[in-house]
Write a protein that holds these residues in place. Structure first.
Motif, short mmCIF file in Angstrom:
data_model
loop_
_atom_site.label_atom_id
_atom_site.label_comp_id
_atom_site.label_asym_id
_atom_site.label_seq_id
_atom_site.Cartn_x
_atom_site.Cartn_y
_atom_site.Cartn_z
N ASP A 86 122.36 31.61 0.53
CA ASP A 86 123.55 30.76 0.32
C ASP A 86 123.49 29.96 -0.97
OD1 ASP A 86 124.93 31.55 2.66
OD2 ASP A 86 123.75 30.16 3.87
N THR A 87 122.71 30.42 -1.94
CA THR A 87 122.67 29.77 -3.25
C THR A 87 122.96 30.80 -4.34
OG1 THR A 87 120.31 30.17 -3.61
CG2 THR A 87 120.91 28.17 -2.42
N THR A 88 123.25 30.31 -5.52
CA THR A 88 123.51 31.21 -6.65
C THR A 88 122.20 31.77 -7.17
OG1 THR A 88 125.51 30.02 -7.28
CG2 THR A 88 124.48 31.41 -8.96
N VAL A 89 122.13 33.09 -7.29
CA VAL A 89 120.94 33.75 -7.78
C VAL A 89 121.32 34.62 -8.98
CG1 VAL A 89 119.88 33.80 -5.50
CG2 VAL A 89 121.21 35.77 -6.28
N CYS A 90 120.30 35.06 -9.70
CA CYS A 90 120.50 35.98 -10.82
C CYS A 90 119.63 37.21 -10.57
CB CYS A 90 120.10 35.32 -12.13
SG CYS A 90 120.20 36.41 -13.57
N VAL A 91 120.26 38.38 -10.60
CA VAL A 91 119.55 39.64 -10.41
C VAL A 91 119.66 40.45 -11.70
CG1 VAL A 91 119.32 41.73 -9.04
CG2 VAL A 91 120.13 39.63 -7.96
N THR A 92 118.55 40.95 -12.20
CA THR A 92 118.57 41.79 -13.39
C THR A 92 117.93 43.14 -13.08
OG1 THR A 92 116.42 41.03 -14.24
CG2 THR A 92 118.36 39.76 -14.88
N VAL A 93 118.44 44.16 -13.75
CA VAL A 93 117.88 45.51 -13.69
C VAL A 93 117.81 46.02 -15.12
CG1 VAL A 93 118.17 47.87 -12.89
CG2 VAL A 93 118.77 45.96 -11.38
N THR A 94 116.64 46.50 -15.54
CA THR A 94 116.45 46.98 -16.91
C THR A 94 115.76 48.33 -16.88
OG1 THR A 94 116.26 44.73 -17.77
CG2 THR A 94 115.42 46.50 -19.15
N GLU A 95 116.26 49.25 -17.69
CA GLU A 95 115.60 50.53 -17.90
C GLU A 95 115.22 50.63 -19.38
OE1 GLU A 95 114.95 53.56 -15.77
OE2 GLU A 95 114.77 51.71 -14.61
N LEU A 96 113.94 50.87 -19.64
CA LEU A 96 113.45 51.04 -21.00
C LEU A 96 113.63 52.50 -21.41
CD1 LEU A 96 111.94 49.99 -23.52
CD2 LEU A 96 109.80 50.58 -22.33
N ASP A 97 114.37 52.73 -22.50
CA ASP A 97 114.66 54.09 -22.95
C ASP A 97 113.93 54.48 -24.23
OD1 ASP A 97 116.46 54.59 -20.84
OD2 ASP A 97 118.06 53.55 -21.91
N GLY A 98 113.36 53.52 -24.93
CA GLY A 98 112.67 53.89 -26.17
C GLY A 98 112.06 52.70 -26.87
N LEU A 99 111.09 52.99 -27.75
CA LEU A 99 110.47 51.99 -28.62
C LEU A 99 111.01 52.19 -30.02
CD1 LEU A 99 106.79 52.42 -27.36
CD2 LEU A 99 108.55 50.87 -26.47
N VAL A 100 111.54 51.14 -30.61
CA VAL A 100 112.16 51.22 -31.93
C VAL A 100 111.19 50.66 -32.96
CG1 VAL A 100 114.12 50.53 -33.35
CG2 VAL A 100 114.44 50.99 -30.90
N LEU A 101 110.72 51.53 -33.86
CA LEU A 101 109.69 51.18 -34.84
C LEU A 101 110.32 51.12 -36.22
CD1 LEU A 101 106.91 53.57 -33.49
CD2 LEU A 101 107.50 51.25 -32.73
N ALA A 102 110.48 49.91 -36.72
CA ALA A 102 111.17 49.70 -37.99
C ALA A 102 110.18 49.56 -39.14
CB ALA A 102 112.06 48.45 -37.89
N ARG A 103 110.71 49.27 -40.33
CA ARG A 103 109.87 49.10 -41.52
C ARG A 103 109.42 47.66 -41.69
NH1 ARG A 103 113.70 52.90 -42.49
NH2 ARG A 103 112.98 54.92 -43.30
N SER A 104 109.87 46.79 -40.81
CA SER A 104 109.42 45.40 -40.80
C SER A 104 109.26 44.98 -39.35
CB SER A 104 110.43 44.48 -41.49
OG SER A 104 111.63 44.41 -40.73
N GLY A 105 108.37 44.01 -39.12
CA GLY A 105 108.20 43.52 -37.76
C GLY A 105 109.47 42.91 -37.20
N PHE A 106 110.27 42.29 -38.08
CA PHE A 106 111.48 41.61 -37.65
C PHE A 106 112.46 42.57 -36.98
CE2 PHE A 106 115.77 39.97 -38.44
CZ PHE A 106 115.68 38.71 -37.88
N HIS A 107 112.53 43.80 -37.46
CA HIS A 107 113.53 44.74 -36.97
C HIS A 107 112.99 45.71 -35.90
CE1 HIS A 107 116.84 43.50 -39.43
NE2 HIS A 107 116.10 43.58 -40.54
#
Length: 233
Positions: A86-107
């Motif tokens: 009887d309280t407000t809850v937050c439910v999340t579902v996440t699927e990891l589809d890939g690792l993105v490897l950029a030319r800088s750590g920031f990206h």
């Protein structure tokens, strides 16, 4: 209800270009995922604090709640379940589809599909709905399995609590494809790209007491030719 209509609590504010407005995409992600994370406040007074716990779940798009119903379950003695009722809850579902490897750590990034559902967790007290919900949770993990099991006993049902969260208030984000590098980094050279990530399963391992062959519904889980069909169930 074909479109996601975010409320102020579910409006995507960062990375709006990754927001998904098609409710069918949310339904597909919920069908594909196996683990949800439920966020709830527990405790009392100064000791009250948030917890986020992984849980199995199931979805009934024709369920009694607004927008359909997401079900989770747990022990009636679990503090998080008592705190969520009887309280407000937050439910999340996440699927990891890939690792993105950029030319800088920031990206550097990840390719993913992620949903957030916010709503008041309704305790399921109707016996028929509780049984349907628990069967649905089993079948979400292994389609067709609940029909092969003995019915739950009164003691088991009394020890299990089921919560229902409406699917109306939800948002979804997704990312796919290559990194987005700065032009200067691209000009400087260096390898960049993405590495797809896929869920795989091994061969079923019977327990020491099993004498029967692996049933068909379990073989489907371990047959790579069925992965796409199971993901789209």
């Amino acid at each position: 209800m074909d479109a996601l209509s975010p409320t102020p609590r579910t409006t995507v504010r960062r990375g709006r270009d990754r927001a998904v407005s098609d409710r069918a995409a949310l339904h597909a992600l919920l069908a594909d995922g196996l683990v949800a994370h439920l966020g709830v406040d527990v405790g009392e007074g100064a000791g009250r604090h948030p917890v986020v716990l992984p849980c199995a779940y199931a979805v009934d798009l024709d369920g009694p709640d607004d927008g359909g119903t997401l079900y989770v379950h747990g022990s009636v003695a679990a503090r998080w379940l008592v705190g969520a009722t009887d309280t407000t809850v937050c439910v999340t579902v996440t699927e990891l589809d890939g690792l993105v490897l950029a030319r800088s750590g920031f990206h550097h990034s990840m390719n993913y599909r992620s949903a957030v559902v916010i709503g008041v967790a309704r305790p399921v007290t109707d016996d028929d709905e509780r049984v349907r919900a628990l069967d649905a949770i089993v079948d979400h993990l292994a389609p067709g399995r609940s029909a092969t099991l003995r019915p739950a006993t009164r003691k088991e049902l009394a020890a299990t609590a089921v919560l229902a969260v409406p699917l109306r208030e939800a948002s979804m984000k997704t990312r796919a494809g290559a990194p987005v590098d700065d032009p200067a980094d691209v000009a400087a050279g260096g390898w960049a790209g993405h590495v797809p990530v896929r869920r795989t399963v091994g061969a079923a391992v019977p327990d020491a007491e099993t004498r029967e062959p692996v049933p068909a519904h379990v073989e489907l889980l371990t047959d790579p030719r069925e992965v796409v069909q199971l993901s789209a169930r």
